[in-house]
Write an enzyme that holds these catalytic residues in place. Structure first.
Site, PDB file in Angstrom:
ATOM      1  N   ASP A 179      -5.464 -18.838 -33.973  1.00  0.00           N
ATOM      2  CA  ASP A 179      -5.204 -17.444 -34.346  1.00  0.00           C
ATOM      3  C   ASP A 179      -6.048 -17.046 -35.557  1.00  0.00           C
ATOM      4  OD1 ASP A 179      -3.966 -14.959 -34.153  1.00  0.00           O
ATOM      5  OD2 ASP A 179      -1.966 -15.825 -33.961  1.00  0.00           O
ATOM      6  N   ASP A 240      -2.244  -8.013 -29.680  1.00  0.00           N
ATOM      7  CA  ASP A 240      -1.256  -8.576 -28.762  1.00  0.00           C
ATOM      8  C   ASP A 240      -0.852  -7.560 -27.696  1.00  0.00           C
ATOM      9  OD1 ASP A 240      -1.357 -10.809 -30.318  1.00  0.00           O
ATOM     10  OD2 ASP A 240       0.786 -10.893 -30.725  1.00  0.00           O
TER      11      ASP A 240
END
Length: 557
Positions: A179, A240
């Site tokens: 990430d 996301d």
């Protein structure tokens, strides 16, 4: 062309970004193209988009060995494993951020009895593969955005790249997702950091003999499609698809699909990633699940489920395990489908060329609020003669059609088809030459970078001067880039650039009998700026005026 602004949207942030923060992100993006510190080795040798399951969308940080074992069991008993879902990916929340005196990750054995080696052994015992999560920065998402996360500092890998990725490999992990929460907030350079991580993964593989599929989760703010294909197997192209505590939405799903349209970056083993699947999550209907899966399949995107395999409806199971849909996604050519026509706003046709002769996957997508008929024309698909149409979700052949197939598509839904016919004769490429200058329409330096403005240059016959007219009125170069009115501009002076072909009207052109080339969207003419004739003269849009700097010779369609 929709140019996404460089952004660094928080991975699961629920608050808007401040103007100052946005400016900082823009500045960081400008410097993201810095050369990596070393040449990364090739990522793991996968040949098809990864398929599997990830813990985040259903469990967030509330995970332990019981949760993971239950879902691994369910992948097997539900038939998902037999359909091709092979990875069990443990996302954020597995680690509290502490390290021992030597800097090694310490594991909470109350949550993970026997440590992480034990959970990978369990996953492997089911004939599945194991995935793990970390962050490129020192502090992961829980530190900056604690909603849904354990709020521990120090859950990232910065400063420990070699150490952590070797540990993951020794634990038995086959896949690693990295990430960007800590990376962005700590001011790292995305390309440099992820290249260093790729190098560390390569070194770990050399020591353990276990390759790890490498997923870059950078959210697209630093345009990873331009640099990640050389160092990773897949790269996120947007924020996301769902933030923790929200319900799935079609608008977010479509936005992520749109943001992943970078077909020239994709090839076998290298994939644009529009994020994990939300099919089967509460709030999505069966029809929405099928539309979602249709778009990911036509894109050749990773199929990483985010529902609870241990608790899903028969309809969700049937959709996720539909073998025809999966075959489209997993096709060996590894191509990303592209939009080929949009006869009316929101009524779109996408196609993906499949392996074999005359085979296409087609999505008819209705983005409007009313049912409408959408037509797929064989000429736009590069087919000639008649073709056989099969409806994938219905599992039914629709018949043989001579020039195209039209059907009603419900509002906000998609129909997924396979079409089998005869490949048409590809159009012949050639130069586009200015009448006034005698020079060729040219991509400077034969670059493939999106947004490069075309120019006039002495005709040399190279790839950057070889243009092809398609049946859908595109002018393509390199096979995957289209002549494009920048920013969908319709005003005088709009730069004419190259961009990934996407089927939009600003990439459609009419070659007229009088030698002009007009934009379908703008109705303006392709124009050599200022009536220039010198090498390097920029090409733009301008109101048609009949002058020689707006007249061209183009290859035949």
């Amino acid at each position: 062309m929709g140019v996404p602004l460089p952004h660094a949207q928080a991975r699961r942030a629920k608050r808007p970004l401040s103007p100052l923060w946005t400016v900082c992100a823009l500045i960081a993006a400008l410097f993201s193209v810095a050369a990596p510190s070393s040449a990364a080795a090739a990522p793991a040798p996968i040949t098809k988009p990864p398929m599997g399951w990830n813990s985040w969308n259903s469990f967030a940080g509330a995970i332990d060995h019981t949760v993971i074992e239950q879902q691994a069991d369910a992948l097997v008993t539900s038939g998902m494993k037999d359909a091709g879902y092979e990875y069990v990916n443990i996302d954020d929340g597995w680690w509290t951020g502490s390290r021992d005196a030597n800097g090694n990750i310490t594991v909470d054995t109350a949550k993970w009895p026997g440590g992480m080696s034990a959970i990978t052994a369990y996953i492997h015992s089911k004939g599945l593969k194991a995935g793990i999560y970390t962050d490129a920065g020192r502090n992961g998402c829980g530190y900056y955005y604690p909603t849904g996360h354990p709020a521990y500092p120090g859950t990232g890998a910065e400063g420990h790249y070699d150490q952590d990725f070797l540990q993951f490999s020794r634990w038995g992990f086959d896949y690693v997702k990295v990430d960007w929460c800590g990376g962005n907030a700590e001011g790292l350079n995305a390309r440099t950091a992820y290249t260093q991580i790729s190098d560390s993964i390569s070194r770990a593989t050399a020591q353990t003999g276990r390759p790890m599929t490498f997923s870059v989760c950078e959210w697209g703010g630093n345009q990873p499609w331009n640099w990640a294909p050389g160092i990773a197997n897949l790269w996120r192209t947007s924020g996301d698809i769902i933030y923790w505590g929200e319900r799935p939405s079609m608008s977010r799903m479509l936005a992520n699909f749109d943001a992943a349209q970078h077909p020239s970056a994709q090839s076998p083993g290298r994939y644009n990633d529009p994020d994990m699947l939300i099919a089967g999550l509460p709030g999505f209907s069966d029809a929405q699940n099928r539309t979602h899966l249709s778009l990911w399949a036509i894109s050749g995107a990773p199929l990483i489920a985010g529902n609870k395999p241990s608790d899903m409806s028969a309809a969700t199971r049937a959709a996720l395990t539909n073998r025809e849909m999966i075959a489209i996604d997993q096709d060996s050519l590894g191509r990303q489908g592209t939009k080929v026509t949009e006869d009316a706003s929101g009524l779109q046709v996408y196609q993906k060329v499949l392996s074999g002769t005359g085979r296409r996957a087609v999505v008819l997508l209705n983005r409007t609020g009313s049912a409408a008929t959408i037509t797929a024309r064989w000429s736009a698909l590069g087919l000639s003669g008649s073709a056989v149409v099969r409806d994938v979700w219905a599992g039914a052949d629709r018949g043989t059609f001579t020039s195209g197939y039209a059907t009603s598509v419900p509002a906000g839904e998609a129909i997924l088809l396979t079409v089998t016919g005869t490949d048409g004769t590809p159009p012949t490429g050639g130069p586009i030459t200015g009448k006034q200058s005698g020079r060729c329409l040219d991509v400077p330096g034969a670059t493939t970078a999106n947004g490069t403005q075309v120019q006039l240059l002495d005709c040399q016959g190279g790839s950057g001067q070889t243009w092809t007219r398609t049946a859908s009125r595109q002018l393509t170069v390199y096979g995957t880039k289209c002549l494009d009115a920048s920013g969908q501009g319709t005003a005088n002076g709009t730069p004419v650039v190259i961009w990934d072909c996407n089927g939009q009207a600003n990439q459609q052109w009419t070659v007229n009998a009088n030698g002009t080339i007009t934009g379908v969207q703008s109705n303006l003419c392709l124009d050599a700026s200022g009536q220039g004739t010198a090498n390097g003269t920029k090409v733009l849009l301008w109101a048609c005026n009949g002058q020689a700097n707006q007249q061209w010779t183009a290859p035949a369609a």
